[in-house]
Design a protein around this motif. Structure first.
Motif, PDB file in Angstrom:
ATOM      1  N   ALA A  62       8.565  -1.368  -7.669  1.00 36.55           N
ATOM      2  CA  ALA A  62       8.758  -0.912  -6.291  1.00 36.55           C
ATOM      3  C   ALA A  62       9.991  -1.525  -5.624  1.00 36.55           C
ATOM      4  O   ALA A  62      10.477  -0.975  -4.626  1.00 36.55           O
TER       5      ALA A  62
ATOM      6  N   ASP B   6       4.077  -3.993 -10.797  1.00 41.84           N
ATOM      7  CA  ASP B   6       4.192  -3.060  -9.675  1.00 41.84           C
ATOM      8  C   ASP B   6       5.262  -3.516  -8.680  1.00 41.84           C
ATOM      9  O   ASP B   6       5.991  -2.702  -8.122  1.00 41.84           O
TER      10      ASP B   6
ATOM     11  N   ARG C 187      -0.498  -2.736  -6.587  1.00 43.43           N
ATOM     12  CA  ARG C 187      -1.853  -3.291  -6.587  1.00 43.43           C
ATOM     13  C   ARG C 187      -1.848  -4.663  -5.919  1.00 43.43           C
ATOM     14  O   ARG C 187      -0.983  -5.494  -6.198  1.00 43.43           O
TER      15      ARG C 187
ATOM     16  N   VAL D  78      10.922   4.150   0.355  1.00 55.31           N
ATOM     17  CA  VAL D  78       9.528   3.978   0.772  1.00 55.31           C
ATOM     18  C   VAL D  78       9.537   3.972   2.301  1.00 55.31           C
ATOM     19  O   VAL D  78      10.330   3.265   2.922  1.00 55.31           O
TER      20      VAL D  78
ATOM     21  N   ASP E 139       2.378   1.855  -3.471  1.00 57.35           N
ATOM     22  CA  ASP E 139       1.399   1.909  -4.568  1.00 57.35           C
ATOM     23  C   ASP E 139       1.446   0.669  -5.460  1.00 57.35           C
ATOM     24  O   ASP E 139       1.446   0.761  -6.684  1.00 57.35           O
TER      25      ASP E 139
ATOM     26  N   ARG F 147       0.833  -1.207   0.000  1.00 53.51           N
ATOM     27  CA  ARG F 147       0.000   0.000   0.000  1.00 53.51           C
ATOM     28  C   ARG F 147       0.866   1.255   0.000  1.00 53.51           C
ATOM     29  O   ARG F 147       0.579   2.215  -0.707  1.00 53.51           O
ATOM     30  N   ARG F 148       1.939   1.257   0.793  1.00 51.58           N
ATOM     31  CA  ARG F 148       2.810   2.426   0.866  1.00 51.58           C
ATOM     32  C   ARG F 148       3.579   2.651  -0.436  1.00 51.58           C
ATOM     33  O   ARG F 148       3.955   3.774  -0.743  1.00 51.58           O
TER      34      ARG F 148
END
Length: 138
Positions: A76, A72, A47, A85, A45, A42-43
């Motif tokens: 990340a 994703d 999915r 992050v 982004d 979630r932090r």
């Protein structure tokens, strides 16, 4: 988990879609403890598809499973590894706080499991000893 395409997605786009990654696969790519992967996603982004977790009434809930979008996750991974992050250090596997938290969590679980087995073994021996005593008494 449903494998049906989103409305408006062409069939060819759905057929070429990479399978989503499980928590085990993401834990190998990110320096994050497995329990905290959804929060980190979630932090960052990423999915996430969540399935399971339905209520069982008095018996609690079903286990909850998470799948992560592969593109994703790859996007990340460098940001998470470099610390760009905002993740608490206790969630990470590459920090002293994270390793200490994981060590004490594992130790606590093993000690609790050992004590439960000892209590079970003591109970069985007590029942057997009582049975032998009652059979030998006149």
């Amino acid at each position: 988990m449903s494998s049906t395409p989103q409305p408006g997605t062409s069939e060819s786009a759905h057929e070429e879609e990479e399978p989503w990654l499980s928590s085990d696969e993401v834990a190998k790519l990110w320096p994050v403890r497995k329990d905290w992967l959804p929060g980190v996603a979630r932090r960052a982004d990423v999915r996430v598809r969540t399935y399971g977790g339905a209520s069982r009434g008095t018996w609690g809930a079903e286990p909850t499973f998470h799948s992560f979008h592969p593109g994703d996750v790859r996007r990340a991974a460098p940001a998470i590894a470099e610390g760009r992050v905002g993740i608490p250090s206790k969630w990470r596997t590459d920090t002293p706080d994270g390793r200490r938290t994981e060590f004490w969590g594992n130790l606590t679980a093993r000690v609790a499991g050992t004590l439960m087995l000892l209590a079970l073994l003591g109970g069985v021996l007590l029942i057997l000893g009582t049975g032998v005593f009652l059979l030998t008494v006149e």
